[in-house]
Design a protein around this motif. Structure first.
Motif, mmCIF file in Angstrom:
data_model
loop_
_atom_site.group_PDB
_atom_site.id
_atom_site.type_symbol
_atom_site.label_atom_id
_atom_site.label_comp_id
_atom_site.label_asym_id
_atom_site.label_seq_id
_atom_site.Cartn_x
_atom_site.Cartn_y
_atom_site.Cartn_z
ATOM 1 N N MET A 1 24.805 16.870 -16.010
ATOM 2 C CA MET A 1 23.943 16.898 -14.825
ATOM 3 C C MET A 1 24.803 16.863 -13.572
ATOM 4 O O MET A 1 25.789 16.149 -13.498
ATOM 5 C CB MET A 1 22.985 15.703 -14.826
ATOM 6 N N SER A 2 24.433 17.640 -12.572
ATOM 7 C CA SER A 2 25.186 17.672 -11.317
ATOM 8 C C SER A 2 25.057 16.345 -10.581
ATOM 9 O O SER A 2 23.994 15.740 -10.559
ATOM 10 C CB SER A 2 24.673 18.802 -10.428
ATOM 11 N N ARG A 3 26.145 15.946 -9.962
ATOM 12 C CA ARG A 3 26.144 14.716 -9.175
ATOM 13 C C ARG A 3 26.295 15.094 -7.712
ATOM 14 O O ARG A 3 27.387 15.428 -7.255
ATOM 15 C CB ARG A 3 27.273 13.802 -9.639
ATOM 16 N N ILE A 4 25.214 15.073 -6.994
ATOM 17 C CA ILE A 4 25.208 15.491 -5.598
ATOM 18 C C ILE A 4 25.569 14.291 -4.725
ATOM 19 O O ILE A 4 25.123 13.183 -4.961
ATOM 20 C CB ILE A 4 23.816 16.029 -5.211
ATOM 21 N N PRO A 5 26.401 14.496 -3.673
ATOM 22 C CA PRO A 5 26.742 13.385 -2.791
ATOM 23 C C PRO A 5 25.500 12.722 -2.224
ATOM 24 O O PRO A 5 24.462 13.349 -2.026
ATOM 25 C CB PRO A 5 27.572 14.074 -1.689
ATOM 26 N N ARG A 6 25.608 11.430 -1.966
ATOM 27 C CA ARG A 6 24.480 10.652 -1.469
ATOM 28 C C ARG A 6 24.007 11.178 -0.119
ATOM 29 O O ARG A 6 24.765 11.730 0.655
ATOM 30 C CB ARG A 6 24.880 9.184 -1.338
ATOM 31 N N GLY A 7 22.736 10.923 0.155
ATOM 32 C CA GLY A 7 22.171 11.347 1.416
ATOM 33 C C GLY A 7 21.266 12.555 1.231
ATOM 34 O O GLY A 7 21.141 13.099 0.140
ATOM 35 N N PRO A 8 20.603 12.980 2.313
ATOM 36 C CA PRO A 8 19.678 14.102 2.202
ATOM 37 C C PRO A 8 20.418 15.404 1.895
ATOM 38 O O PRO A 8 21.577 15.588 2.263
ATOM 39 C CB PRO A 8 19.035 14.147 3.596
ATOM 40 N N ALA A 9 19.735 16.302 1.224
ATOM 41 C CA ALA A 9 20.326 17.599 0.926
ATOM 42 C C ALA A 9 20.577 18.358 2.227
ATOM 43 O O ALA A 9 19.724 18.369 3.124
ATOM 44 C CB ALA A 9 19.400 18.399 0.022
ATOM 45 N N PRO A 10 21.743 18.982 2.357
ATOM 46 C CA PRO A 10 22.065 19.660 3.616
ATOM 47 C C PRO A 10 21.302 20.958 3.772
ATOM 48 O O PRO A 10 20.967 21.634 2.801
ATOM 49 C CB PRO A 10 23.562 19.924 3.485
ATOM 50 N N THR A 11 21.021 21.312 4.999
ATOM 51 C CA THR A 11 20.486 22.622 5.341
ATOM 52 C C THR A 11 21.179 23.078 6.616
ATOM 53 O O THR A 11 21.668 22.264 7.394
ATOM 54 C CB THR A 11 18.968 22.592 5.578
ATOM 55 N N GLY A 12 21.219 24.387 6.812
ATOM 56 C CA GLY A 12 21.763 24.901 8.053
ATOM 57 C C GLY A 12 22.929 25.839 7.840
ATOM 58 O O GLY A 12 23.018 26.543 6.835
ATOM 59 N N LEU A 13 23.830 25.824 8.787
ATOM 60 C CA LEU A 13 24.957 26.746 8.809
ATOM 61 C C LEU A 13 26.153 26.165 8.065
ATOM 62 O O LEU A 13 26.588 25.053 8.336
ATOM 63 C CB LEU A 13 25.353 27.035 10.257
ATOM 64 N N TYR A 14 26.661 26.929 7.134
ATOM 65 C CA TYR A 14 27.877 26.591 6.397
ATOM 66 C C TYR A 14 28.978 27.470 6.989
ATOM 67 O O TYR A 14 29.117 28.636 6.646
ATOM 68 C CB TYR A 14 27.658 26.874 4.912
ATOM 69 N N LEU A 15 29.738 26.911 7.901
ATOM 70 C CA LEU A 15 30.737 27.650 8.653
ATOM 71 C C LEU A 15 32.014 27.774 7.832
ATOM 72 O O LEU A 15 32.493 26.787 7.267
ATOM 73 C CB LEU A 15 31.012 26.924 9.968
ATOM 74 N N VAL A 16 32.571 28.983 7.767
ATOM 75 C CA VAL A 16 33.777 29.256 6.981
ATOM 76 C C VAL A 16 34.840 29.810 7.918
ATOM 77 O O VAL A 16 34.568 30.737 8.694
ATOM 78 C CB VAL A 16 33.485 30.257 5.850
ATOM 79 N N THR A 17 36.041 29.244 7.855
ATOM 80 C CA THR A 17 37.092 29.642 8.785
ATOM 81 C C THR A 17 37.606 31.049 8.481
ATOM 82 O O THR A 17 37.623 31.493 7.332
ATOM 83 C CB THR A 17 38.283 28.670 8.759
ATOM 84 N N LEU A 103 38.437 15.161 -10.965
ATOM 85 C CA LEU A 103 39.533 14.824 -10.052
ATOM 86 C C LEU A 103 39.010 14.243 -8.742
ATOM 87 O O LEU A 103 39.540 13.248 -8.240
ATOM 88 C CB LEU A 103 40.384 16.056 -9.767
ATOM 89 N N LEU A 104 37.981 14.859 -8.183
ATOM 90 C CA LEU A 104 37.530 14.483 -6.841
ATOM 91 C C LEU A 104 36.514 13.351 -6.828
ATOM 92 O O LEU A 104 36.301 12.723 -5.804
ATOM 93 C CB LEU A 104 36.936 15.709 -6.139
ATOM 94 N N GLY A 105 35.877 13.097 -7.965
ATOM 95 C CA GLY A 105 34.982 11.956 -8.047
ATOM 96 C C GLY A 105 33.523 12.326 -7.900
ATOM 97 O O GLY A 105 33.163 13.445 -7.518
ATOM 98 N N PRO A 106 32.650 11.370 -8.188
ATOM 99 C CA PRO A 106 31.209 11.647 -8.251
ATOM 100 C C PRO A 106 30.568 11.969 -6.920
ATOM 101 O O PRO A 106 29.492 12.567 -6.887
ATOM 102 C CB PRO A 106 30.628 10.354 -8.840
#
Length: 216
Positions: A1-17, A103-106
């Motif tokens: 099962m996926s472990r999503i970081p705590r807090g509300p699910a993000p919405t909006g702009l995912y900016l990529v450099t 490696l990066l954690g839950p």
């Protein structure tokens, strides 16, 4: 099962450099955009060597922390772990989702490019992906690709229960059907960084996420 970081699910702009060789110029381009409130920033530089990638990622991390915007590193789990980034984004040839999670954690954000493949998205979530990305939805100059995603993919992926990212040629003008189909975030490189006024471009994207009508 996926472990999503705590807090509300993000919405909006995912900016990529963009591919930027000058670190000082990269920071100068990114800093005012972070103040506009993108959901996430992905550090991506396909032309940089290991030394420059480390330098730039290290420099971006405090900017993101100050703005409260999670920094996600493209393709490189070791770099993400080394600088304490919020997470990593992996393509199909960039490493194992489960290994990155271990490696990066839950609480890390671990994203997966799924292109036009709902099966890959299901496998990624089962392996621990926090979100899945589909695209390209429209022609794009950022990346050579023959894979074309459809809004049907977004409908089919909703039951996966993770944020859905749409990428590839998305503009404020063509984003509405994609958002209506279920995309939580749109990932953008050229639509912002190649714009005459990048700050205004960010604001135009964010306006598309305003409820209740998705800015029709």
């Amino acid at each position: 099962m996926s472990r999503i970081p705590r807090g509300p699910a993000p919405t909006g702009l995912y900016l990529v450099t963009p591919d930027e060789a000058d670190t000082a110029r990269l920071l100068a381009r990114v800093a005012p955009l972070l103040r506009e409130g993108p959901a996430w920033l992905q550090y991506r530089n396909k032309t940089a060597g290991d030394t420059l990638r480390w330098e730039q990622a290290v420099a971006l991390q405090p900017l993101c922390e100050a703005a409260g915007v999670p920094l996600i590193v493209n393709d490189d789990v070791g770099l993400a772990e080394g600088i304490g980034a919020a997470g990593v984004h992996l393509g199909e040839d960039d490493g194992d989702i489960a290994a990155a999670r271990d490696l990066l954690g839950p609480d890390a954000i671990v994203g997966a490019s799924c292109y036009d493949d709902i099966g890959r998205a299901r496998r990624a979530v089962a392996a621990g992906a926090s979100y899945v990305a589909f695209g390209a939805f429209f022609p794009t100059a950022t990346k050579a690709t023959t894979r074309r995603a459809t809004t049907r993919l977004l409908h089919d992926a909703k039951p996966l229960g993770v944020p859905l990212v749409a990428i590839g040629g998305i503009t404020p003008e063509n984003a509405k059907p994609i958002l209506d189909a279920g995309a939580d975030l749109v990932a953008v490189v050229g639509g912002v960084f190649d714009a005459p006024d990048p700050v205004a471009a960010v604001r135009a994207y964010l306006f598309r996420f305003e409820s209740p009508t998705r800015s029709s």
